[in-house]
Design a protein around this motif. Structure first.
Motif, mmCIF file in Angstrom:
data_model
loop_
_atom_site.group_PDB
_atom_site.id
_atom_site.type_symbol
_atom_site.label_atom_id
_atom_site.label_comp_id
_atom_site.label_asym_id
_atom_site.label_seq_id
_atom_site.Cartn_x
_atom_site.Cartn_y
_atom_site.Cartn_z
ATOM 1 N N GLY A 102 0.790 -1.220 0.000
ATOM 2 C CA GLY A 102 0.000 0.000 0.000
ATOM 3 C C GLY A 102 0.825 1.274 0.000
ATOM 4 O O GLY A 102 0.306 2.355 -0.273
ATOM 5 N N ASP A 103 2.099 1.152 0.309
ATOM 6 C CA ASP A 103 2.988 2.312 0.338
ATOM 7 C C ASP A 103 3.390 2.741 -1.069
ATOM 8 O O ASP A 103 3.052 2.083 -2.063
ATOM 9 N N SER A 104 4.157 3.816 -1.122
ATOM 10 C CA SER A 104 4.630 4.361 -2.393
ATOM 11 C C SER A 104 6.146 4.504 -2.378
ATOM 12 O O SER A 104 6.760 4.644 -1.317
ATOM 13 N N LEU A 105 6.732 4.468 -3.559
ATOM 14 C CA LEU A 105 8.162 4.723 -3.748
ATOM 15 C C LEU A 105 8.346 5.464 -5.058
ATOM 16 O O LEU A 105 7.548 5.286 -5.994
ATOM 17 N N ARG A 106 9.390 6.264 -5.123
ATOM 18 C CA ARG A 106 9.747 6.932 -6.373
ATOM 19 C C ARG A 106 11.163 6.555 -6.739
ATOM 20 O O ARG A 106 12.107 6.862 -5.997
ATOM 21 N N LEU A 107 11.302 5.892 -7.863
ATOM 22 C CA LEU A 107 12.609 5.492 -8.355
ATOM 23 C C LEU A 107 13.138 6.538 -9.333
ATOM 24 O O LEU A 107 12.371 7.168 -10.059
ATOM 25 N N SER A 108 14.445 6.689 -9.347
ATOM 26 C CA SER A 108 15.112 7.594 -10.289
ATOM 27 C C SER A 108 16.173 6.834 -11.056
ATOM 28 O O SER A 108 16.760 5.871 -10.539
ATOM 29 N N CYS A 109 16.434 7.287 -12.254
ATOM 30 C CA CYS A 109 17.496 6.696 -13.069
ATOM 31 C C CYS A 109 18.213 7.812 -13.798
ATOM 32 O O CYS A 109 17.602 8.510 -14.613
ATOM 33 N N ALA A 110 19.491 7.978 -13.496
ATOM 34 C CA ALA A 110 20.313 8.964 -14.172
ATOM 35 C C ALA A 110 21.068 8.277 -15.306
ATOM 36 O O ALA A 110 21.752 7.270 -15.081
ATOM 37 N N ASN A 120 18.651 14.502 -17.695
ATOM 38 C CA ASN A 120 18.931 13.132 -18.174
ATOM 39 C C ASN A 120 18.448 12.079 -17.170
ATOM 40 O O ASN A 120 19.159 11.104 -16.888
ATOM 41 N N THR A 121 17.253 12.272 -16.657
ATOM 42 C CA THR A 121 16.740 11.403 -15.603
ATOM 43 C C THR A 121 15.327 10.941 -15.928
ATOM 44 O O THR A 121 14.507 11.721 -16.423
ATOM 45 N N VAL A 122 15.063 9.678 -15.642
ATOM 46 C CA VAL A 122 13.728 9.124 -15.788
ATOM 47 C C VAL A 122 13.280 8.617 -14.421
ATOM 48 O O VAL A 122 14.094 8.127 -13.641
ATOM 49 N N PHE A 123 11.990 8.762 -14.146
ATOM 50 C CA PHE A 123 11.443 8.423 -12.837
ATOM 51 C C PHE A 123 10.351 7.363 -12.971
ATOM 52 O O PHE A 123 9.695 7.264 -14.005
ATOM 53 N N LEU A 124 10.159 6.619 -11.896
ATOM 54 C CA LEU A 124 9.044 5.685 -11.817
ATOM 55 C C LEU A 124 8.380 5.892 -10.460
ATOM 56 O O LEU A 124 8.973 5.573 -9.427
#
Length: 124
Positions: free
Chosen positions: A15-23, A77-81
């Motif tokens: 039920g929680d949330s996370l935000r991933l990053s990719c450089a 230059n970053t993508v997020f999820l």
């Protein structure tokens, strides 16, 4: 060579949330469709989400539609999820990559390497 550095994973409850990053570096990021993949223990790495160069179009695997959002910042230059309503079955190592169509209605890594990934663990 393309370099990809994923971050933002962790141990969370269902039920929680996370935000991933990719450089990303070593590519013309603004000209690349970017995607996220994940690999759970004992399973093959699979497609999760992708985003077009100008962010106008996104694609998701069925199991994450409505819960995950993909975005990008071409200036960084970053993508997020963004992952919401996480479930135990979302537990996996998450990877990003530039992507291309795989000819079977999904996406594959358009390059030859992967980053180290970031571990997401969702407890029930």
């Amino acid at each position: 060579q393309v370099q990809l550095v994923e971050s933002g994973g962790g141990l969370v409850q269902a039920g929680d949330s996370l935000r991933l990053s990719c450089a990303a570096s070593g590519l013309t990021f603004s000209r690349a469709t970017m995607g996220w993949f994940r690999q759970a223990p004992g399973k093959e790495r699979g497609f999760v989400a992708a985003i077009s160069r100008s962010s106008t179009t996104t694609w998701f695997t069925a199991s994450v539609k409505g819960r995950f959002t993909i975005s990008r910042d071409n200036a960084r230059n970053t993508v997020f999820l963004e992952m919401n309503s996480l479930k135990p079955e979302d537990t996996a190592v998450y990877y990003c990559a530039p992507v291309e169509p795989d000819g079977r209605g999904s996406w594959r890594n358009a390059g030859s390497n992967w980053g180290q990934g970031t571990q997401v663990t969702v407890s029930s």
